[in-house]
Design an enzyme around this catalytic site. Structure first.
Site, PDB file in Angstrom:
ATOM      1  N   SER A   1      75.717  18.334  83.288  1.00  0.00           N
ATOM      2  CA  SER A   1      74.532  18.440  84.137  1.00  0.00           C
ATOM      3  C   SER A   1      74.938  18.570  85.620  1.00  0.00           C
ATOM      4  O   SER A   1      75.667  19.502  85.956  1.00  0.00           O
ATOM      5  CB  SER A   1      73.631  17.225  83.885  1.00  0.00           C
TER       6      SER A   1
ATOM      7  N   ASP B   1      66.022  22.864  77.179  1.00  0.00           N
ATOM      8  CA  ASP B   1      66.637  22.523  78.455  1.00  0.00           C
ATOM      9  C   ASP B   1      66.288  23.604  79.472  1.00  0.00           C
ATOM     10  O   ASP B   1      66.553  24.787  79.240  1.00  0.00           O
ATOM     11  CB  ASP B   1      68.174  22.451  78.262  1.00  0.00           C
TER      12      ASP B   1
ATOM     13  N   HIS C   1      68.344  18.621  76.875  1.00  0.00           N
ATOM     14  CA  HIS C   1      69.161  18.346  78.052  1.00  0.00           C
ATOM     15  C   HIS C   1      69.578  16.873  78.076  1.00  0.00           C
ATOM     16  O   HIS C   1      68.762  15.983  77.874  1.00  0.00           O
ATOM     17  CB  HIS C   1      68.405  18.671  79.342  1.00  0.00           C
TER      18      HIS C   1
END
Ligand code: NAG
Ligand code: NAG
Ligand code: NAG
Length: 410
Positions: free
Chosen positions: A193, A350, A380
């Site tokens: 991320s 996501d 995600h």
């Protein structure tokens, strides 16, 4: 009568709770109810933090990091096979995981790891990332360096980037690698991320540095954040409101990363900041053009959102939105050409799916060998959910697949 009222109240409360928890998720997602509960808990925490912020008691991100940090103490694990040391690399805090020597003394592989959390939350020392790095050190028999870069709101861009870059550069010095018995030719950089964002950006920067003797063999990016140009990619449109990371939350993280005015968010969500009349944005447009960078199975029937007239003030106020150190997808081809072999993990559920896929495509076009590992039923952030009470099969499957690739390629 009283029972009826109580029953009504209870029924109402259950309905309200169900309404709060329920989230429309695609039918393909694995363990949907568990994910809805996780998301509801996360939303409740965020809303409480916003309230504390609103009351003027503390910055909401500071409170959120505290709340997450408290949960992150639940699952501490150590290993008799790995030595863990907290130290400083050029003034930056790092945690180093060293597998204890086998009989035969040989140089080890190594992974520089950068944790996620919107540049704002989580810690290399929390149980989630501690556990991930331990598992990596054990299963790869590799030295793992997990960087404790400073977080917003204490600092803003480019400080987290600079922290990671400095620590990485220090680690890559020949004498430091020798001290940890690391093979200079077998080092990867990786992160998830916002950590994937820092990993990709630092990997680009390292590839441009003149005076470095060692470079990365690989980069492995887990659902990375790569661009703030287009908040209407098909994955942003498809997952606008979804578990863990919604579009508006991501836009807020970006604004907070740059310490920008939060009143810009509604304009950015509709791509007003990169409208056709914003001349600063023009040179980058084709680098994020998903109408030809994405395969049609990901484009689906979504339409690009490009306005003729937008809000030019945003980029003038926050030019960092177009800085490659924040948006590695905007790098020019010559820079991409010198990136190492790459792994990118993407999830269908996501908002960031498409920037990962576009980066893969751009790297490939620049001549880099790329593996895209796409998970159709995952969301995600899933790779960190491998521990009770947030244990997801999506977490274990993505983590195994990622470590397997590292093991075969590092
Ligand atoms: C690279 O090293 C040389 C010799 O040590 C030095 O003169 C030069 O300034 C360095 N360049 C950079 C960009 O640090
Ligand atoms: C943010 O923008 C709003 C609207 O343009 C303005 O009223 C406000 O003063 C700005 N805040 C800061 C901190 O600049
Ligand atoms: C987007 O830009 C247009 C043109 O400047 C403006 O009329 C509109 O209000 C903006 N939209 C938002 C949400 O700021």
């Amino acid at each position: 009568m009283r029972a009826a009222v109580a029953g009504l109240l209870l029924g109402g409360a259950v309905l309200l709770a169900a309404y709060y928890v329920y989230l429309p998720l695609p039918g393909t997602v694995s363990e949907p109810w568990r994910l809805m509960l996780l998301d509801a808990a996360f939303r409740a925490a965020q809303q409480t933090c916003k309230l504390v912020h609103y009351l003027g008691l503390s910055h909401h991100l500071r409170v959120l990091n505290f709340v997450i940090g408290s949960f992150d103490k639940l699952n501490f694990r150590s290993s008799e096979h790995v030595k863990i040391t907290d130290t400083l690399f050029d003034g930056v805090e790092v945690r180093v995981y060293e597998p204890l020597a086998q009989e035969e003394e040989r140089l080890k592989r190594s992974v520089v790891y950068i944790h996620g959390g919107g540049w704002a939350v989580s810690s290399a020392r929390g149980s989630v990332y501690n556990n991930l790095c331990l598992v990596m050190a054990e299963s790869l028999d590799a030295v793992v360096v997990s960087i404790e870069y400073r977080l917003i709101p204490e600092v803003h861009f480019p400080v987290p980037f600079n922290d990671v870059f400095r620590a990485t550069k220090h680690f890559m010095l020949p004498d430091v690698l020798a001290q940890y018995s690391v093979d200079p030719n077998r080092i990867a950089i990786s992160g998830d991320s916002a950590g994937g964002n820092l990993a990709a950006a630092v990997c680009q920067e390292m590839s441009q540095e003149e005076n470095v003797t060692n470079r990365f063999k690989l980069q492995a990016l887990i659902y990375p954040v790569l661009q703030a140009f287009d908040f209407n990619t098909p994955s942003y449109q498809q997952n606008e409101i979804t578990a863990v990371l919604s579009r508006s939350r991501m836009v807020q993280f970006w604004l907070e990363y740059f310490n920008g005015n939060s009143s810009f968010a509604p304009s950015m969500i509709i791509n007003n900041h990169t409208a056709l009349d914003v001349t600063e944005a023009s040179p980058f447009r084709e680098l994020v053009d998903w109408t030809f960078l994405l395969p049609s199975r990901f484009r689906k029937s979504y339409k690009p959102v490009v306005h003729k007239v937008g809000t030019a003030e945003i980029i003038r106020d926050i030019p960092e939105l177009l800085d490659v150190r924040a948006s590695p997808l905007l790098a020019e081809k010559a820079v991409l050409h010198v990136q190492p072999k790459t792994y990118i993990l993407t999830c269908e559920i996501d908002v960031l799916r498409d920037e990962g896929l576009m980066y893969a495509k751009r790297l490939e076009k620049a001549g880099v060998e790329v593996t895209v590992d796409h998970f159709e039923d995952c969301f995600h952030g899933c790779m960190i959910f491998t521990l009770w009470p947030t244990l997801f099969s999506a977490g274990l499957r993505t983590r195994d697949s990622y470590i397997k690739w590292l093991n075969e390629n590092l």
